[in-house]
Write a protein that holds these residues in place. Structure first.
Motif, PDB file in Angstrom:
ATOM      1  N   VAL A 205       0.670  -1.174   0.066  1.00  0.00           N
ATOM      2  CA  VAL A 205       0.171   0.043   0.130  1.00  0.00           C
ATOM      3  C   VAL A 205       0.969   1.137   0.020  1.00  0.00           C
ATOM      4  O   VAL A 205       1.941   1.411   0.945  1.00  0.00           O
ATOM      5  CB  VAL A 205      -0.883   0.014   1.400  1.00  0.00           C
ATOM      6  N   ARG A 206       0.753   2.097  -0.967  1.00  0.00           N
ATOM      7  CA  ARG A 206       1.598   3.372  -1.227  1.00  0.00           C
ATOM      8  C   ARG A 206       0.772   4.474  -0.706  1.00  0.00           C
ATOM      9  O   ARG A 206       1.335   5.570  -0.288  1.00  0.00           O
ATOM     10  CB  ARG A 206       1.994   3.552  -2.711  1.00  0.00           C
ATOM     11  N   ASP A 207      -0.769   4.564  -1.064  1.00  0.00           N
ATOM     12  CA  ASP A 207      -1.437   5.784  -0.727  1.00  0.00           C
ATOM     13  C   ASP A 207      -2.794   5.320  -0.161  1.00  0.00           C
ATOM     14  O   ASP A 207      -3.611   5.081  -0.956  1.00  0.00           O
ATOM     15  CB  ASP A 207      -1.565   6.571  -2.194  1.00  0.00           C
ATOM     16  N   ARG A 208      -2.842   5.371   1.055  1.00  0.00           N
ATOM     17  CA  ARG A 208      -3.835   4.983   1.818  1.00  0.00           C
ATOM     18  C   ARG A 208      -5.177   5.688   1.545  1.00  0.00           C
ATOM     19  O   ARG A 208      -6.230   5.256   1.054  1.00  0.00           O
ATOM     20  CB  ARG A 208      -3.641   4.781   3.271  1.00  0.00           C
ATOM     21  N   ALA A 209      -4.865   7.156   1.655  1.00  0.00           N
ATOM     22  CA  ALA A 209      -5.914   7.933   1.524  1.00  0.00           C
ATOM     23  C   ALA A 209      -6.719   7.931   0.105  1.00  0.00           C
ATOM     24  O   ALA A 209      -7.851   8.085  -0.120  1.00  0.00           O
ATOM     25  CB  ALA A 209      -5.503   9.660   1.736  1.00  0.00           C
ATOM     26  N   GLY A 210      -5.871   7.506  -0.926  1.00  0.00           N
ATOM     27  CA  GLY A 210      -6.179   7.698  -2.571  1.00  0.00           C
ATOM     28  C   GLY A 210      -6.962   6.443  -2.474  1.00  0.00           C
ATOM     29  O   GLY A 210      -8.004   6.393  -3.310  1.00  0.00           O
ATOM     30  N   LEU A 211      -6.432   5.533  -1.964  1.00  0.00           N
ATOM     31  CA  LEU A 211      -7.044   4.137  -2.041  1.00  0.00           C
ATOM     32  C   LEU A 211      -8.659   4.337  -1.314  1.00  0.00           C
ATOM     33  O   LEU A 211      -9.645   3.684  -1.973  1.00  0.00           O
ATOM     34  CB  LEU A 211      -6.274   3.019  -1.492  1.00  0.00           C
TER      35      LEU A 211
END
Length: 251
Positions: A205-211
C-alpha cells in the motif's frame, strides 16, 4: 511471543476480567493456510489473533467458495462460539500468517457467564462481522471489481502493521469470487493510480488516502460500526506515502 493484549478485544478487558481470562490462553502460531475450523465441523478452539489476517469462507454444496468476512487482531474466530452454536457453518482460515492466543470453546462459554465485559465484547464483534458480511454482499452486487479490490486491500491493511500484504493473485481471486485475470487487471489499475505496488505474492500500500477515495462507498460503513461499538480498528492513522491528485477507475 506477542502479548495477548495485542488482540484488541483482550486489551479492552478490565484488569479483573483479563486476570480471569488470561490463564486459559494458549499461545500459537497461525500460518498461512491454517484452518481454524472446517465448515460444518465442531468448534473446539477459539482464536484471538494478535497479528495476521483470517477469512470466513462460505462453501456451497457444489464446492464454490467465497469470502464472507475478514478479521484479525480486531476480533476472534469462529464467532459462532460466542453463542455456543457448537459448530461453524463456515470455514475459517488464515490468509496472512501471524500469531494468536486460543482457548477451548467450552472454557470460553464458561467465562462468558461470569465475565460480562468479555461477553459483551464478543457479542459486539459478532454484530460487527455480520455488518461487514452484509456490506460485502452489497459491494459484490453494486461495485465493479476495481472498487471491490480496493475495499478488500483496505480491510487487510486495517489489520496489519506496515504496508506489505503477502497475497497472491490466486488467493485474491478466490476471496473476491472472480477470475484471476480480473484480479490482475484490477491490480494494474490500482497500481497505475499509484495507490499500491504489486509484485509477485506481495501487495504494498503506497497511498492509503487515495485508495479510500477510490473505494468510495464500498468501504467504511462496517469499519465505522466497529469504531462506534468497540473502538479504533487501526493501530494508527498513517499518512499517505505518495498522494496523487488524479484518480482513474478504468486505467
Amino acid at each position: 511471543m506477542m502479548h495477548p493484549k495485542e488482540n484488541r478485544l483482550l486489551a479492552l478487558l478490565p484488569e479483573e476480567e483479563y486476570a480471569a481470562v488470561a490463564p486459559h490462553l494458549e499461545p500459537c502460531a497461525i500460518p498461512s493456510g491454517f484452518i481454524i475450523v472446517h465448515a460444518n465441523a465442531p468448534i473446539e478452539q477459539v482464536y484471538f489473533p494478535c497479528s495476521g489476517v483470517g477469512s470466513v469462507i462460505n462453501i456451497s454444496p457444489e464446492g464454490n467458495r467465497v469470502e464472507a468476512g475478514l478479521f484479525g487482531r480486531d476480533g476472534f474466530a469462529p464467532v459462532a462460539a460466542a453463542i455456543d452454536a457448537g459448530i461453524s457453518v463456515s470455514e475459517v482460515t488464515v490468509q496472512v500468517p501471524g500469531f494468536a492466543y486460543r482457548l477451548p470453546q467450552r472454557t470460553l462459554a464458561d467465562l462468558m457467564k461470569t465475565q460480562p465485559v468479555f461477553a459483551g465484547l464478543l457479542h459486539k464483534t459478532v454484530h460487527v462481522l455480520a455488518t461487514q458480511a452484509g456490506f460485502t454482499a452489497l459491494s459484490n452486487a453494486v461495485h465493479e471489481i476495481n472498487e471491490r479490490l480496493a475495499r478488500w486491500i483496505l480491510m487487510c491493511h486495517d489489520r496489519i502493521d506496515g504496508d506489505k500484504l503477502a497475497l497472491t493473485h490466486e488467493f485474491i481471486a478466490l476471496m473476491l469470487a472472480v477470475r484471476r485475470p480480473s484480479v490482475t487487471t484490477a491490480l494494474h489499475i490500482l497500481e497505475g493510480n499509484h495507490f499500491i505496488r504489486s509484485v509477485r505474492g506481495l501487495v504494498i500500500v503506497r497511498d492509503r488516502a487515495g485508495l479510500e477515495e477510490f473505494a468510495s462507498d464500498a468501504y467504511g460503513k462496517a469499519e465505522a460500526e466497529y469504531e462506534r461499538l468497540i473502538g479504533p480498528l487501526r493501530r494508527s492513522k498513517r499518512p499517505s506515502l505518495t498522494p496523487q491528485p488524479h484518480v482513474s477507475k478504468t486505467g
